[in-house]
Design a protein around this motif. Structure first.
Motif, short mmCIF file in Angstrom:
data_model
loop_
_atom_site.label_atom_id
_atom_site.label_comp_id
_atom_site.label_asym_id
_atom_site.label_seq_id
_atom_site.Cartn_x
_atom_site.Cartn_y
_atom_site.Cartn_z
N VAL A 1 0.83 -1.30 -0.07
CA VAL A 1 -0.10 0.09 -0.13
C VAL A 1 0.86 1.27 -0.20
O VAL A 1 0.55 2.20 -0.84
CB VAL A 1 -1.14 0.16 1.16
N CYS A 2 1.78 1.38 0.66
CA CYS A 2 2.92 2.55 0.73
C CYS A 2 3.80 2.63 -0.46
O CYS A 2 3.87 3.86 -1.07
CB CYS A 2 3.98 2.26 1.95
N ARG A 3 3.85 1.69 -1.20
CA ARG A 3 4.44 1.66 -2.40
C ARG A 3 3.52 2.51 -3.49
O ARG A 3 4.03 3.18 -4.24
CB ARG A 3 4.81 0.40 -3.21
N PHE A 4 2.33 2.09 -3.11
CA PHE A 4 1.29 2.47 -4.16
C PHE A 4 1.10 4.04 -4.03
O PHE A 4 0.66 4.87 -4.76
CB PHE A 4 -0.04 1.95 -4.07
N LEU A 5 1.14 4.36 -2.59
CA LEU A 5 0.84 5.69 -2.02
C LEU A 5 2.02 6.58 -2.68
O LEU A 5 1.82 7.70 -3.14
CB LEU A 5 0.84 5.99 -0.52
N ALA A 6 3.28 5.93 -2.43
CA ALA A 6 4.65 6.54 -3.29
C ALA A 6 4.44 6.93 -4.45
O ALA A 6 4.69 8.04 -5.16
CB ALA A 6 5.74 5.79 -2.99
N ARG B 1 1.60 7.72 -6.05
CA ARG B 1 0.76 8.85 -6.22
C ARG B 1 1.55 10.15 -5.69
O ARG B 1 1.06 11.13 -5.53
CB ARG B 1 -0.40 8.54 -5.40
N GLY B 2 2.89 9.98 -5.23
CA GLY B 2 3.41 11.33 -4.87
C GLY B 2 3.80 11.41 -3.54
O GLY B 2 4.59 12.53 -2.92
N CYS B 3 3.36 10.66 -2.62
CA CYS B 3 3.74 10.87 -1.13
C CYS B 3 5.19 10.43 -0.88
O CYS B 3 5.74 9.71 -1.32
CB CYS B 3 2.67 9.57 -0.47
N ARG B 4 5.49 11.20 0.28
CA ARG B 4 6.76 10.76 0.53
C ARG B 4 6.58 9.82 1.77
O ARG B 4 5.70 9.77 2.43
CB ARG B 4 7.44 11.97 0.99
N LEU B 5 7.71 8.68 1.80
CA LEU B 5 7.43 7.55 2.68
C LEU B 5 8.40 7.73 3.80
O LEU B 5 9.58 8.26 3.42
CB LEU B 5 7.53 6.29 2.07
N PHE B 6 7.88 7.20 5.04
CA PHE B 6 8.98 7.00 6.16
C PHE B 6 8.65 5.76 6.56
O PHE B 6 7.70 5.49 7.12
CB PHE B 6 8.62 8.34 7.33
N GLU B 7 9.76 4.97 6.29
CA GLU B 7 9.64 3.53 6.70
C GLU B 7 10.17 3.28 8.00
O GLU B 7 11.44 3.19 8.21
CB GLU B 7 10.27 2.71 5.61
#
Ligand SMILES: CC(C)(COP(=O)(O)OP(=O)(O)OC[C@H]1O[C@@H](n2cnc3c(N)ncnc32)[C@H](O)[C@@H]1O)[C@@H](O)C(=O)NCCC(=O)NCCS
Ligand SMILES: Nc1ncnc2c1ncn2[C@@H]1O[C@H](COP(=O)(O)OP(=O)(O)OP(=O)(O)O)[C@@H](O)[C@H]1O
Length: 211
Positions: free
Chosen positions: A21-26, A28-34
C-alpha cells in the motif's frame, strides 16, 4: 490548505500488505517514512542503540562484515524476542522513542520541502503510541491464512515463526477499530491498488492537497 504535510499512518499485521500500500501511495507522490527501515539502520548506526542492544542480547548480537561494518544477528534477535514478551518490550523501548525522533525530523524536512503528504509505515503503530499526531490512519487487513501464506512466500522460514510474530502483535480487529480507513487486501494486487487510490483521493480532497 494545510501548510505542513498531511501525516498519514499505514499499519497492519504481518503479511497484511502495508508495504505494498505504501508503495502505491509513493506512486501517487507521497513521501514515505519507513519505520522498520529506520529501526534497522539505528540498530547498526546509532551508538546508544548499539550499546543498549549489546546489554540486552550480549556481545554476540553483532558481527562485522568484510568492510568492517556492524551486522546485527536479526534471526537470533527474532528467535528470542518473539518467544519472550518482556524482552520484546525492552527492545521496543530502545528502538521506538528513537524512531519517533527520526520521524519528527522527517516531518520538519517534509515541511521545508513543501511535501503534501508524508506516510509513516509502521508494523507497530498503536502499540507504541506512534499514532499520536497523525492526521489519518490506514489499516491494511487480510485473512489470517492469506497473510501467513504471503509471509511464507516472501521468505519467512516457518509457519511457527510467522504465527509467533503475529501473536506478538495486536489482533487485526483492534487495529480496525482505531482506523480512519480500512483497506481489505484479500484480493489481487490490482484491487489493492484501486482501493489505495480511492483512499488517497479521499484524503487528498479532505485536505485540499494538489496532485
Ligand atoms: C526482531 C527483528 C530483529 C526481526 O528482524 P527481521 O529482519 O526478521 O524482520 P523485519 O524487521 O523486516 O520485520 C518483519 C515483520 O516482523 C514484525 N515485527 C517487527 N518488529 C516487531 C515488533 N517489535 N513487534 C511485533 N512485530 C514485529 C512486523 O510484522 C514486521 O513487518 C526486527 O524486526 C526488530 O528489531 N524489531 C524491533 C524494532 C521494531 O519494532 N521495528 C518495527 C517498527 S519500528
Ligand atoms: N493482493 C496481493 N496479492 C498477491 N500478493 C500480495 C498482495 N498483497 C501483498 N502481496 C505480497 O505479499 C507479501 C507481503 O506484502 P507486504 O510486504 O506489502 O506486507 P507487509 O504488511 O508490509 O508485511 P510485513 O509485516 O511482513 O513487513 C509481499 O511479497 C507482497 O508482494
Amino acid at each position: 490548505m494545510k501548510k505542513s504535510p498531511v501525516l498519514i499512518g499505514v499499519t497492519g499485521g504481518l503479511g497484511s500488505g502495508k508495504s505494498t500500500v505504501c508503495r502505491f501511495l509513493a506512486d501517487r507522490g507521497c513521501r514515505l517514512f519507513e519505520a522498520d527501515r529506520v529501526a534497522r539502520s539505528l540498530q547498526v548506526n546509532d551508538p546508544g542503540v548499539v550499546e543498549a542492544m549489546v546489554q540486552l542480547f550480549g556481545e554476540g548480537v553483532y558481527s562485522r562484515d568484510r568492510d568492517g561494518r556492524l551486522v546485527a544477528d536479526r534471526a537470533m534477535i527474532a528467535r528470542r524476542v518473539f518467544s519472550d514478551a518482556g524482552l520484546l518490550r525492552r527492545l521496543n523501548g530502545i528502538i521506538h522513542p528513537r524512531v519517533r525522533t527520526a520521524f519528527d525530523e522527517a516531518v520538519r524536512e517534509a515541511g521545508r520541502d513543501g511535501v503534501g503528504m508524508l506516510v509513516k509505515e509502521a508494523a507497530i503503530l498503536f502499540e507504541s503510541g506512534a499514532d499520536r499526531g497523525l492526521d489519518e490512519i490506514i489499516v491494511v487487513v487480510a485473512d489470517m491464512q492469506i497473510r501467513v501464506q504471503r509471509a511464507l512466500d516472501r521468505g519467512m522460514t516457518s509457519r511457527d515463526e510467522v504465527l509467533r510474530r503475529i501473536r506478538a502483535q495486536w489482533p487485526q480487529e483492534e487495529l480496525e477499530q482505531r482506523a480512519d480507513y480500512v483497506i481489505d487486501n484479500n484480493g489481487s494486487l490490482e484491487e489493492l491498488r484501486a482501493r489505495t487510490d480511492s483512499v488517497y483521493d479521499m484524503i487528498r480532497a479532505k485536505y485540499h492537497v494538489p496532485g
